[in-house]
Design an enzyme around this catalytic site. Sequence first.
Site, PDB file in Angstrom:
ATOM      1  CE  LYS A 210     -11.269 -11.519   8.550  1.00  0.00           C
ATOM      2  NZ  LYS A 210     -11.369 -10.389   7.627  1.00  0.00           N
ATOM      3  CD  GLU A 216       4.456 -13.424  10.164  1.00  0.00           C
ATOM      4  OE1 GLU A 216       3.411 -14.104  10.011  1.00  0.00           O
ATOM      5  OE2 GLU A 216       4.982 -12.764   9.248  1.00  0.00           O
ATOM      6  N   GLY A 271      -8.734  -6.839   8.573  1.00  0.00           N
ATOM      7  CA  GLY A 271      -7.755  -6.740   9.663  1.00  0.00           C
ATOM      8  C   GLY A 271      -7.425  -5.309  10.032  1.00  0.00           C
ATOM      9  NE  ARG A 272      -6.612  -2.477   4.324  1.00  0.00           N
ATOM     10  CZ  ARG A 272      -6.768  -3.657   3.715  1.00  0.00           C
ATOM     11  NH1 ARG A 272      -6.340  -4.760   4.293  1.00  0.00           N
ATOM     12  NH2 ARG A 272      -7.361  -3.736   2.546  1.00  0.00           N
ATOM     13  CD  GLU A 357      -2.747  -4.870   4.746  1.00  0.00           C
ATOM     14  OE1 GLU A 357      -1.616  -5.173   5.141  1.00  0.00           O
ATOM     15  OE2 GLU A 357      -3.779  -5.159   5.354  1.00  0.00           O
ATOM     16  CG  HIS A 388      14.857  19.257  16.275  1.00  0.00           C
ATOM     17  ND1 HIS A 388      15.682  20.310  16.581  1.00  0.00           N
ATOM     18  CD2 HIS A 388      13.648  19.538  16.814  1.00  0.00           C
ATOM     19  CE1 HIS A 388      14.993  21.198  17.295  1.00  0.00           C
ATOM     20  NE2 HIS A 388      13.756  20.742  17.449  1.00  0.00           N
ATOM     21  CE  LYS A 508      -1.770 -13.087   6.545  1.00  0.00           C
ATOM     22  NZ  LYS A 508      -3.071 -13.132   7.176  1.00  0.00           N
TER      23      LYS A 508
END
Length: 543
Positions: A210, A216, A271-272, A357, A388, A508
């Site tokens: 965005k 990263e 973003g999410r 978030e 399990h 960030k």
Amino acid sequence: MTDRIAPLASRPAWKALQQHADTLRPQHLRDIFQADPSRGSRFTAQACGLFLDYSKNRITDETLKLLIELAHQSGLRERAEAMFTGKKINTTENRAVLHVALRAPRSESILVDGEDVVPGVHQVLDKMAAFAEQIRSGAWLGYTGKPIRNIVNIGIGGSDLGPVMAYEALRHYSRRDLNFRFVSNVDGTDFAEAVRDFHPEETLFLVASKTFTTLETMTNAHSARAWTLGRLKQTEAIARHFAAISTNAEAVTKFGIDTANMFGFWDWVGGRYSMDSAIGLSTMIAIGPENFRSLLEGFHAMDVHFRTAPLEKNLPALLGLLTVWYTNFFHAQTVAILPYEQYLKRFPAYLQQLTMESNGKHVTLDGTEVQADTGPIYWGEPGTNGQHSFYQLIHQGTRLIPCDFIGFYKSINPLGRHHDMLMANVFAQAEALAFGKTAAEVRAEGVPEPLVPHKVFAGNRPSNILLAERLTPYTLGTLVALYEHSVFTQGAIWSIDSFDQWGVELGKVLAQRILGEIESPSEPSLAHDTSTSNLVRLYRSQR
Ligand code: G6Q
């Protein structure tokens, strides 16, 4: 709008719920079920092809009534309406919250600052569709004239988790002759492993960011650029092997990506909440524009349901209110998401970001401390694998962990008795969690006395069961929107801003200073705490 809303602890329904919870906590689901023979069919709701059985929750009609009153006293409806009509409900960033516009039909209009945003949404969708078709048909050629066979999405957080989850979830609908990989971590291994068997001539990178500044993503994008130029040499090749998904045209151009291959979105998409925006370009290339539209239709159907259905029949509102109920009145700290569908293996990870978030906040919209716990920890794994491993703690541990089971009537890959076995496990697990096994029942099985306490299952552990016909793009859209609006409901009750993420913003910038110190050619003067300074020195000497 929030001015009218009393602080949480002074809302009448909140107080009533506290008293009501005191009377309900000692009651067992066994007795609650016995007292109400129609409960199993009555405490259900359905919408948009999803069926929700919420009968195995520690609630009664009175609980529901009070929770719904709480929703009204918290202004849930008004707040939802404010979102749907483009009001700037993300107050700390002064932004509208309009992921719902991303799936609005062409005929709708939603105004932000007097401008209808829906035509722009469809313009981008059309541009994405044309691009996706070019890649899928082989018409789009790489710099040396070869068609694209490999698509690598570079992004992180909201620009990664949605695309990864959707790709895995909809693999059955995706083009199997195209390879899709996702690079997010700044750990060089992520990039190296993603491209190790690819050739740049046939590889397209989608740089999804965005802001187009995220450390990263930009680091990985630059490595991808170097990897491409290492073989293809000419910088003009970048235009054939890179596309960008961003709101930052200037940075995209600076990187060398042709803005003709840039797919935009808007500051009112968090973003999410962006997997159905241009961030979903990898999804669209994988499953095709038509399936992508069907995904959007699923989202939209749930949006309409959330906006219009009465709260007692409103799936996202019910899920959200139940989460508030356990978080605040039973002190549950987590929610387990248990999809009995292998394709949904990344769904819990996706929901972690969406929920945590959004609702990991400690102050209300007016900046005062929240008067109750907020966002629970969401986690989970696909069934039956979890059975399990960690289900032991859910069944017999000391904590209360509300569970959401997700299952389908039909398998995408019918294989002998597999699917019936899978679904038998869903129903059996939820039954065992709710009703447990008493000491008398254990003894009746002839279990020796010293072992009896170990084999007792207390039960009274709540769960929801969500069922749908089959996992399709449409169903996935309804499921994601269901949780988006559940998160919204929770946030409205707590009066928090579910749409900012200052903690992420902090992350960030934090590493930048230390990175400079690590890379400094001369010995840096370190002014951290003694532990951090020592670690930086150690790393500098050992790297
Ligand atoms: C999501 C968050 C965060 C964000 C990433 C990537 O809601 O804001 O996860 O999506 O930090 O940001 P960019 O898309 O700007 O690279």
